[in-house]
Design a protein around this motif. Sequence first.
Motif, PDB file in Angstrom:
ATOM      1  N   PRO A   1     -46.505 -19.050 -70.366  1.00 34.38           N
ATOM      2  CA  PRO A   1     -47.841 -18.472 -70.562  1.00 34.38           C
ATOM      3  C   PRO A   1     -48.724 -18.602 -69.328  1.00 34.38           C
ATOM      4  O   PRO A   1     -49.534 -17.707 -69.043  1.00 34.38           O
ATOM      5  N   GLU A   2     -48.571 -19.695 -68.587  1.00 36.16           N
ATOM      6  CA  GLU A   2     -49.384 -19.868 -67.378  1.00 36.16           C
ATOM      7  C   GLU A   2     -49.017 -18.836 -66.316  1.00 36.16           C
ATOM      8  O   GLU A   2     -49.894 -18.282 -65.639  1.00 36.16           O
ATOM      9  N   SER A   3     -47.728 -18.551 -66.179  1.00 41.28           N
ATOM     10  CA  SER A   3     -47.300 -17.543 -65.221  1.00 41.28           C
ATOM     11  C   SER A   3     -47.739 -16.152 -65.652  1.00 41.28           C
ATOM     12  O   SER A   3     -48.077 -15.308 -64.823  1.00 41.28           O
ATOM     13  N   LEU A   4     -47.737 -15.914 -66.958  1.00 44.91           N
ATOM     14  CA  LEU A   4     -48.196 -14.615 -67.458  1.00 44.91           C
ATOM     15  C   LEU A   4     -49.651 -14.379 -67.082  1.00 44.91           C
ATOM     16  O   LEU A   4     -50.020 -13.301 -66.605  1.00 44.91           O
ATOM     17  N   ARG A   5     -50.491 -15.382 -67.296  1.00 46.34           N
ATOM     18  CA  ARG A   5     -51.896 -15.214 -66.954  1.00 46.34           C
ATOM     19  C   ARG A   5     -52.063 -14.989 -65.452  1.00 46.34           C
ATOM     20  O   ARG A   5     -52.861 -14.160 -65.017  1.00 46.34           O
ATOM     21  N   ALA A   6     -51.282 -15.726 -64.647  1.00 47.19           N
ATOM     22  CA  ALA A   6     -51.356 -15.555 -63.202  1.00 47.19           C
ATOM     23  C   ALA A   6     -50.975 -14.139 -62.807  1.00 47.19           C
ATOM     24  O   ALA A   6     -51.625 -13.514 -61.955  1.00 47.19           O
TER      25      ALA A   6
ATOM     26  N   ALA B   1     -48.701 -15.869 -58.827  1.00 47.79           N
ATOM     27  CA  ALA B   1     -50.027 -15.391 -58.440  1.00 47.79           C
ATOM     28  C   ALA B   1     -50.038 -14.873 -57.007  1.00 47.79           C
ATOM     29  O   ALA B   1     -50.563 -13.789 -56.728  1.00 47.79           O
ATOM     30  N   VAL B   2     -49.449 -15.624 -56.092  1.00 47.61           N
ATOM     31  CA  VAL B   2     -49.459 -15.238 -54.679  1.00 47.61           C
ATOM     32  C   VAL B   2     -48.696 -13.937 -54.471  1.00 47.61           C
ATOM     33  O   VAL B   2     -49.192 -12.981 -53.856  1.00 47.61           O
ATOM     34  N   VAL B   3     -47.481 -13.884 -54.972  1.00 49.66           N
ATOM     35  CA  VAL B   3     -46.629 -12.716 -54.730  1.00 49.66           C
ATOM     36  C   VAL B   3     -47.173 -11.481 -55.443  1.00 49.66           C
ATOM     37  O   VAL B   3     -47.240 -10.385 -54.861  1.00 49.66           O
ATOM     38  N   THR B   4     -47.594 -11.637 -56.690  1.00 43.82           N
ATOM     39  CA  THR B   4     -48.159 -10.500 -57.420  1.00 43.82           C
ATOM     40  C   THR B   4     -49.416  -9.981 -56.732  1.00 43.82           C
ATOM     41  O   THR B   4     -49.607  -8.760 -56.584  1.00 43.82           O
ATOM     42  N   GLY B   5     -50.276 -10.890 -56.305  1.00 44.48           N
ATOM     43  CA  GLY B   5     -51.519 -10.473 -55.655  1.00 44.48           C
ATOM     44  C   GLY B   5     -51.279  -9.669 -54.394  1.00 44.48           C
ATOM     45  O   GLY B   5     -51.938  -8.647 -54.148  1.00 44.48           O
ATOM     46  N   ILE B   6     -50.316 -10.095 -53.585  1.00 49.36           N
ATOM     47  CA  ILE B   6     -50.038  -9.385 -52.330  1.00 49.36           C
ATOM     48  C   ILE B   6     -49.437  -8.016 -52.616  1.00 49.36           C
ATOM     49  O   ILE B   6     -49.873  -6.994 -52.055  1.00 49.36           O
ATOM     50  N   TYR B   7     -48.450  -7.954 -53.483  1.00 47.69           N
ATOM     51  CA  TYR B   7     -47.822  -6.655 -53.780  1.00 47.69           C
ATOM     52  C   TYR B   7     -48.807  -5.707 -54.456  1.00 47.69           C
ATOM     53  O   TYR B   7     -48.773  -4.490 -54.220  1.00 47.69           O
ATOM     54  N   SER B   8     -49.699  -6.231 -55.280  1.00 48.77           N
ATOM     55  CA  SER B   8     -50.708  -5.389 -55.921  1.00 48.77           C
ATOM     56  C   SER B   8     -51.630  -4.760 -54.876  1.00 48.77           C
ATOM     57  O   SER B   8     -51.951  -3.568 -54.937  1.00 48.77           O
ATOM     58  N   ARG B   9     -52.050  -5.558 -53.895  1.00 48.82           N
ATOM     59  CA  ARG B   9     -52.895  -5.018 -52.827  1.00 48.82           C
ATOM     60  C   ARG B   9     -52.166  -3.955 -52.016  1.00 48.82           C
ATOM     61  O   ARG B   9     -52.733  -2.911 -51.673  1.00 48.82           O
ATOM     62  N   LEU B  10     -50.916  -4.230 -51.709  1.00 44.04           N
ATOM     63  CA  LEU B  10     -50.152  -3.270 -50.905  1.00 44.04           C
ATOM     64  C   LEU B  10     -50.018  -1.933 -51.623  1.00 44.04           C
ATOM     65  O   LEU B  10     -50.105  -0.868 -50.988  1.00 44.04           O
ATOM     66  N   LEU B  11     -49.815  -1.983 -52.925  1.00 43.95           N
ATOM     67  CA  LEU B  11     -49.697  -0.741 -53.686  1.00 43.95           C
ATOM     68  C   LEU B  11     -51.028  -0.006 -53.766  1.00 43.95           C
ATOM     69  O   LEU B  11     -51.082   1.215 -53.597  1.00 43.95           O
ATOM     70  N   ARG B  12     -52.106  -0.741 -54.019  1.00 51.16           N
ATOM     71  CA  ARG B  12     -53.423  -0.104 -54.116  1.00 51.16           C
ATOM     72  C   ARG B  12     -53.826   0.535 -52.798  1.00 51.16           C
ATOM     73  O   ARG B  12     -54.391   1.634 -52.764  1.00 51.16           O
ATOM     74  N   GLU B  13     -53.542  -0.173 -51.713  1.00 55.37           N
ATOM     75  CA  GLU B  13     -54.000   0.285 -50.397  1.00 55.37           C
ATOM     76  C   GLU B  13     -52.948   1.096 -49.657  1.00 55.37           C
ATOM     77  O   GLU B  13     -53.185   1.529 -48.531  1.00 55.37           O
ATOM     78  N   ARG B  14     -51.782   1.280 -50.287  1.00 50.46           N
ATOM     79  CA  ARG B  14     -50.710   2.139 -49.757  1.00 50.46           C
ATOM     80  C   ARG B  14     -50.379   1.783 -48.309  1.00 50.46           C
ATOM     81  O   ARG B  14     -50.463   2.597 -47.410  1.00 50.46           O
ATOM     82  N   ARG B  15     -49.986   0.553 -48.112  1.00 53.92           N
ATOM     83  CA  ARG B  15     -49.680   0.057 -46.767  1.00 53.92           C
ATOM     84  C   ARG B  15     -48.627  -1.030 -46.832  1.00 53.92           C
ATOM     85  O   ARG B  15     -48.220  -1.466 -47.916  1.00 53.92           O
ATOM     86  N   GLY B  16     -48.171  -1.458 -45.662  1.00 50.71           N
ATOM     87  CA  GLY B  16     -47.264  -2.580 -45.561  1.00 50.71           C
ATOM     88  C   GLY B  16     -48.025  -3.876 -45.398  1.00 50.71           C
ATOM     89  O   GLY B  16     -49.259  -3.884 -45.229  1.00 50.71           O
ATOM     90  N   PRO B  17     -47.328  -5.004 -45.427  1.00 54.60           N
ATOM     91  CA  PRO B  17     -48.011  -6.302 -45.353  1.00 54.60           C
ATOM     92  C   PRO B  17     -48.490  -6.619 -43.941  1.00 54.60           C
ATOM     93  O   PRO B  17     -47.863  -6.235 -42.951  1.00 54.60           O
TER      94      PRO B  17
ATOM     95  N   ALA C   1     -54.698 -20.051 -55.004  1.00 58.38           N
ATOM     96  CA  ALA C   1     -54.247 -19.108 -56.025  1.00 58.38           C
ATOM     97  C   ALA C   1     -54.549 -19.640 -57.419  1.00 58.38           C
ATOM     98  O   ALA C   1     -55.019 -18.900 -58.298  1.00 58.38           O
ATOM     99  N   LYS C   2     -54.294 -20.921 -57.640  1.00 64.06           N
ATOM    100  CA  LYS C   2     -54.554 -21.522 -58.945  1.00 64.06           C
ATOM    101  C   LYS C   2     -56.032 -21.485 -59.286  1.00 64.06           C
ATOM    102  O   LYS C   2     -56.411 -21.157 -60.420  1.00 64.06           O
ATOM    103  N   ALA C   3     -56.872 -21.791 -58.315  1.00 61.77           N
ATOM    104  CA  ALA C   3     -58.321 -21.793 -58.560  1.00 61.77           C
ATOM    105  C   ALA C   3     -58.816 -20.399 -58.927  1.00 61.77           C
ATOM    106  O   ALA C   3     -59.655 -20.235 -59.822  1.00 61.77           O
ATOM    107  N   ALA C   4     -58.295 -19.382 -58.243  1.00 57.77           N
ATOM    108  CA  ALA C   4     -58.726 -18.013 -58.522  1.00 57.77           C
ATOM    109  C   ALA C   4     -58.320 -17.580 -59.923  1.00 57.77           C
ATOM    110  O   ALA C   4     -59.097 -16.939 -60.650  1.00 57.77           O
TER     111      ALA C   4
END
Length: 708
Positions: free
Chosen positions: A12-17, A264-280, A328-331
């Motif tokens: 459940p903690e990973s799901l929320r993240a 949280a870290v990996v999802t957040g980065i990939y989500s940004r890349l998809l929204r902004e249509r760019r590479g890392p 990531a945890k704090a956010a």
Amino acid sequence: MRPELLSPAGSPESLRAAVECGADAVYLGWGSFNARQSAKNFSDEEFSAALAYCHERGVKIYLTLNTLVTDRELDAALQCAKTASALGVDAVLVQDLGLFDLMRAALPDLPLHASTQMSLFTSGGAREAAQDGCERVVIARECSAEDTAHICKNCPAEIEVFVHGALCMCYSGQCAMSALIGGRSGNRGRCAQPCRLPYTLAETTGDGAARQSNPPPFAGKPKKSSYPLSLKDNCLAGNLEAMAKMGVACLKLEGRMKRPEYVAVVTGIYSRLLRERRGPTAEESAALEAAFSRTGFTDGYWQGTTGPALFGIRPADAQEPKELFAAAKAAVEKGGLRTVDVTMDAAFRKDAPCTLTVRDADGHAATVSGPVPEAARNRAVTAEELEVRLKKTGGTAYRCEQISVSADDGLSLPAAAVNALRRDGLAALSALRTAPPKRRVLPLPALAEASCAADAPALTCSLARVDQLTEDLLACAPARIDLPLDLFDTLSSLPEFDGEYCVILPRVWRDRDEPRLLELLDRAKALGVSAGLAGNLGHLSLLRQSGLSMDGDFGLNVFNGRALGYLAGKGLRSATLSFELRGAQMRDLPKVLPTEAIVYGRLPLMITENCLARNGDGCSCERPHALVDRTGASFPLLSVWGHRTEVENCKPLYLADRDDWKRLGLTFARLRFTDEAAAECVRIFRTYQTGGAVPEEFTRGLFDRGVE
């Protein structure tokens, strides 16, 4: 269209993240039938709460029922799917062909996804799953960009691709290493990851015995070259736009065994890349590597390359990125990163209950009413004040994007009443957003009553080399001889015998190979071959085109009678049972189709995209090799179609000194010859006909002990 981002939720903690950091969907395990039994997974209460939490925020949940199940487990697995469907799960990932057949019959409105455990890597295999009701196919991690584009173009189902996380050395669904070495089956969610252990590559004498048969114990820290089965983690963060253009529907992040901060870290980065249509950026790439990697990342399979550069290990002294994970945890704990935009329309009239309508972008609209406003005794409430109060959605899943308030003059309404109106409106909208869809539950079709069980099996044999096909072997009168299809590239004739010749199709191939495979099938048919062994759903279209009869091979992972029924419906005339079944399970399995089992031979542990001999000491596949583990056990390597490698078990399965394998109801019993000399093949065949002494080195495989 932007692909869906699918994140792991091992707890459940990973799901929320995952949800807070931008996932469009999550996949999780609930119950006993998922491929990550060691993950925390979800209790019944947690699963129901997860569905409400995710659906309120517009996030989908996919349930992983992607393990092989026995006949005794089928009812429980189907009940799990029924309950999940009634609760509103968005789709179920499935591997087992029997469970798949049951779900599509009993739950026709429940979306089904073909798990990567189904080992699909061609458009023909993906189409076969799609035609049978899979809305999405998760293709093998080994597929290149070229392979993926071709499948997307030629399959009506959605295509899902793993873009980040651990890579298995073996094609998913085809690994028996953990099962045969330790009884923990990867196909049952219990993989012990023996691929992450050290091995050395050794040339062999040709009879399966390693020249380096007793290597000294590994001293100190093994060198990188001592881990020939440990792949680096996959990272395709720089290829997301290309995937979107070729039509990939979903990008999957691996990691149900990882901690929530990683998710949280990996999802957040990939989500940004998809929204902004760019590479890392360099900083984002560094964060991905810090979160978890095995001496870096690889995108080798996506680029269509193999070799030593794809391999790596997790250093024993790897440090946890404390600052990265803490942030990531704090956010995530602060919340509010993931909200749903809504609009509000409120009316406050004299002598009428106040009303509020809340709408979302998905077409849901909820209207609630509150108390009748009173005439103001001192100061009347203004429309602006009401608007400010109604827009206070903090602590909920919603953000008021736009609001319209109509209020008569001279009215008064307590702040508590306005707040209650807002809460009721949002709760009513949540009820609409989280309401499970109406889905049918149909009666189960009965299994065929006619039994195909035989009193005693006829012996068949599969060969790996032309020199094993001798007059002495033919004199043993096997009912069938199986020959690898690629041998027909050089064969000009086949000796006559009273049995049947059957071709073994390559376990792994690609769409671009199919014209050549069809040529070889035509050649084999012209030489007298009458059937083909199908070990993958993608084989079926090839065999249909060739006009050969179809028999199921072990790669189809037949674990129950319903799987046999499914394959009978596909036109197969027989099927090989999984060698992960105990003998008693084979005996009790309802035989609605003639069955076969392997009763002798080195059982295949892995089929790998990489050529292990080439990785170790250059291209030397013409010479026999083996992997030697820390105990001195030697695992022979067979070079197979496409410059791939099949890893064989260190000892052959041997049952000739017993009679119980003859009483399982099998139609055929197969002797699987791999590295045996021609004379040895004949000797063993005769031993199974007449009985004989137990060999010095052998195993009972999983015949007695089965798997977890």
